[in-house]
Design an enzyme around this catalytic site. Structure first.
Site, PDB file in Angstrom:
ATOM      1  N   ILE A 194     -20.426  31.827 -16.327  1.00 24.99           N
ATOM      2  CA  ILE A 194     -21.271  31.079 -17.310  1.00 24.99           C
ATOM      3  C   ILE A 194     -20.583  29.826 -17.841  1.00 24.99           C
ATOM      4  O   ILE A 194     -19.486  30.147 -18.326  1.00 24.99           O
ATOM      5  CB  ILE A 194     -21.980  31.878 -18.231  1.00 24.99           C
ATOM      6  CG1 ILE A 194     -22.805  33.202 -17.525  1.00 24.99           C
ATOM      7  CG2 ILE A 194     -22.992  31.056 -19.019  1.00 24.99           C
ATOM      8  CD1 ILE A 194     -23.684  32.619 -16.673  1.00 24.99           C
ATOM      9  N   THR A 254     -15.767  28.071 -16.942  1.00 27.93           N
ATOM     10  CA  THR A 254     -16.533  29.217 -17.191  1.00 27.93           C
ATOM     11  C   THR A 254     -15.917  30.114 -17.937  1.00 27.93           C
ATOM     12  O   THR A 254     -14.737  30.158 -18.012  1.00 27.93           O
ATOM     13  CB  THR A 254     -17.230  29.675 -15.712  1.00 27.93           C
ATOM     14  OG1 THR A 254     -16.304  30.050 -15.295  1.00 27.93           O
ATOM     15  CG2 THR A 254     -17.857  28.807 -15.340  1.00 27.93           C
ATOM     16  N   ASP A 255     -16.715  31.193 -18.474  1.00 30.47           N
ATOM     17  CA  ASP A 255     -15.975  32.526 -19.197  1.00 30.47           C
ATOM     18  C   ASP A 255     -15.896  33.432 -18.039  1.00 30.47           C
ATOM     19  O   ASP A 255     -16.308  33.143 -16.763  1.00 30.47           O
ATOM     20  CB  ASP A 255     -17.087  32.813 -19.987  1.00 30.47           C
ATOM     21  CG  ASP A 255     -18.194  33.102 -19.779  1.00 30.47           C
ATOM     22  OD1 ASP A 255     -18.612  33.495 -18.690  1.00 30.47           O
ATOM     23  OD2 ASP A 255     -19.323  33.541 -20.620  1.00 30.47           O
ATOM     24  N   VAL A 256     -15.610  34.630 -18.354  1.00 30.44           N
ATOM     25  CA  VAL A 256     -15.406  35.681 -17.158  1.00 30.44           C
ATOM     26  C   VAL A 256     -16.528  36.038 -16.551  1.00 30.44           C
ATOM     27  O   VAL A 256     -16.553  36.422 -15.422  1.00 30.44           O
ATOM     28  CB  VAL A 256     -14.975  36.769 -18.044  1.00 30.44           C
ATOM     29  CG1 VAL A 256     -15.940  37.770 -18.803  1.00 30.44           C
ATOM     30  CG2 VAL A 256     -14.028  37.801 -16.877  1.00 30.44           C
ATOM     31  N   GLY A 257     -17.923  35.682 -16.747  1.00 33.76           N
ATOM     32  CA  GLY A 257     -18.926  36.102 -16.325  1.00 33.76           C
ATOM     33  C   GLY A 257     -19.535  34.754 -15.285  1.00 33.76           C
ATOM     34  O   GLY A 257     -20.600  34.903 -14.830  1.00 33.76           O
TER      35      GLY A 257
END
Length: 126
Positions: free
Chosen positions: A15, A10-13
Site C-alpha cells: 500500500i 509502498t509499505d510491507v503490505g
C-alpha cells in the site's frame, strides 16, 4: 500527471505509504514548472509549502497507475492556493489536499511577480 506506484512507494503490505501522496503532488507541481520557461527555484526566488490540509480516502497499491490533478484555487499577494487530487485508473478519488505555496526571495516572503501571477492564471488546471 500520471505516476506508476513502485515498490519503493509502498509499505510491507504493498500500500502506498502516506507521505508519498505528498511527494506525488510535489512532482506534479514541479513538472508544471519544468514544462515551462520558469523554474521552481532560481536566484530570484522559490516556492515552499506553507500549509497543507490532506485527506486520505482510499489506498493506492503497488503497480497502480495514478493520476494527479491540480487546480489553482486562489492567487494571493505572496502565495498560491492549490487543490491537488489523486485518482486511480477507475477514476476513484484516493487523496485530496489543499496546499498553500508561499513565494520566497532571499528566504523572506515576497510578492509574486506579474509573470508568476499570469503563469498560474494560464495554468489553473494541470
Amino acid at each position: 500527471m500520471k505516476i506508476r506506484v513502485y515498490y519503493e512507494d509502498t509499505d510491507v503490505g504493498g500500500i502506498v505509504y502516506h507521505a508519498n501522496y505528498l511527494k506525488f503532488c510535489e512532482r506534479a507541481r514541479s513538472e508544471l514548472f519544468f514544462n515551462s520557461p520558469l523554474k521552481p527555484f532560481s536566484d530570484d526566488g522559490n516556492f515552499v509549502v506553507s500549509s497543507v490540509n490532506a485527506k486520505f480516502l482510499k489506498p493506492a497499491k503497488l503497480g497502480d497507475l495514478v493520476l494527479v490533478k491540480s487546480e489553482v484555487l486562489a492567487i494571493k499577494h505572496a502565495s498560491v492556493v492549490l487543490k491537488q487530487q489523486i485518482f486511480n485508473e477507475k477514476d476513484e478519488l484516493l487523496f485530496s489536499a489543499d496546499f498553500v505555496i508561499a513565494y520566497l526571495c532571499r528566504a523572506k516572503v515576497a510578492k509574486l511577480s506579474g509573470e508568476l501571477v499570469e503563469f498560474f492564471r494560464q495554468n489553473s488546471n494541470f
